[in-house]
Motif scaffolding. Structure first.
Motif, short mmCIF file in Angstrom:
data_model
loop_
_atom_site.label_atom_id
_atom_site.label_comp_id
_atom_site.label_asym_id
_atom_site.label_seq_id
_atom_site.Cartn_x
_atom_site.Cartn_y
_atom_site.Cartn_z
N GLN A 98 -16.07 -17.86 27.07
CA GLN A 98 -14.74 -18.16 27.60
C GLN A 98 -14.06 -16.89 28.10
OE1 GLN A 98 -13.05 -20.14 24.19
NE2 GLN A 98 -13.54 -22.16 24.99
N GLU A 99 -14.16 -15.83 27.34
CA GLU A 99 -13.53 -14.58 27.75
C GLU A 99 -14.24 -14.02 28.99
OE1 GLU A 99 -10.72 -11.61 27.73
OE2 GLU A 99 -10.79 -13.44 26.57
N SER A 157 -16.80 -18.30 22.30
CA SER A 157 -15.62 -17.46 22.53
C SER A 157 -15.92 -16.36 23.54
CB SER A 157 -15.15 -16.83 21.23
OG SER A 157 -14.73 -17.81 20.32
N LYS A 186 -12.10 -5.90 22.38
CA LYS A 186 -11.63 -6.80 21.33
C LYS A 186 -11.03 -8.03 21.98
CE LYS A 186 -10.50 -3.66 17.58
NZ LYS A 186 -9.46 -3.30 16.60
N ILE A 187 -11.11 -9.15 21.27
CA ILE A 187 -10.48 -10.39 21.71
C ILE A 187 -9.70 -10.91 20.51
CG2 ILE A 187 -10.85 -12.74 22.53
CD1 ILE A 187 -13.51 -11.76 23.74
N ASP A 188 -8.42 -11.10 20.70
CA ASP A 188 -7.54 -11.57 19.62
C ASP A 188 -7.68 -10.72 18.36
OD1 ASP A 188 -6.55 -13.63 21.23
OD2 ASP A 188 -8.11 -15.02 20.57
N GLY A 189 -7.82 -9.41 18.55
CA GLY A 189 -7.90 -8.49 17.42
C GLY A 189 -9.24 -8.43 16.72
N LYS A 190 -10.23 -9.13 17.26
CA LYS A 190 -11.56 -9.12 16.63
C LYS A 190 -12.55 -8.38 17.52
CE LYS A 190 -11.07 -13.46 14.15
NZ LYS A 190 -11.66 -14.78 13.92
N LEU A 209 -17.43 -12.48 17.16
CA LEU A 209 -17.08 -13.75 17.80
C LEU A 209 -18.30 -14.61 18.10
CD1 LEU A 209 -14.48 -12.24 20.24
CD2 LEU A 209 -14.01 -13.56 18.19
#
Length: 54
Positions: free
Chosen positions: A42-43, A39, A26-30, A35
């Motif tokens: 970037q991650e 996004s 997950k990234i930022d809760g998603k 995404l």
């Protein structure tokens, strides 16, 4: 345009697979599939380049 969409989806799927193999789910809760490609990229770049400790 269908070909470009397929290329983007393929790249997105590859990035998701790489992130999951590195333990990112997950990234930022998603969830990753929620995404954008940007996004995810970037991650991936952040995970791919480990932080240097001073």
């Amino acid at each position: 345009m269908k070909r470009n969409e397929n290329i983007v989806e393929t790249k997105r799927d590859e990035l998701i697979d790489e992130l999951v193999s590195n333990g990112v789910f997950k990234i930022d809760g998603k969830q990753l599939y929620e995404l954008s490609l940007r996004s995810l990229m970037q991650e991936y770049e952040a995970v791919d380049q480990p932080e240097t400790q001073l």
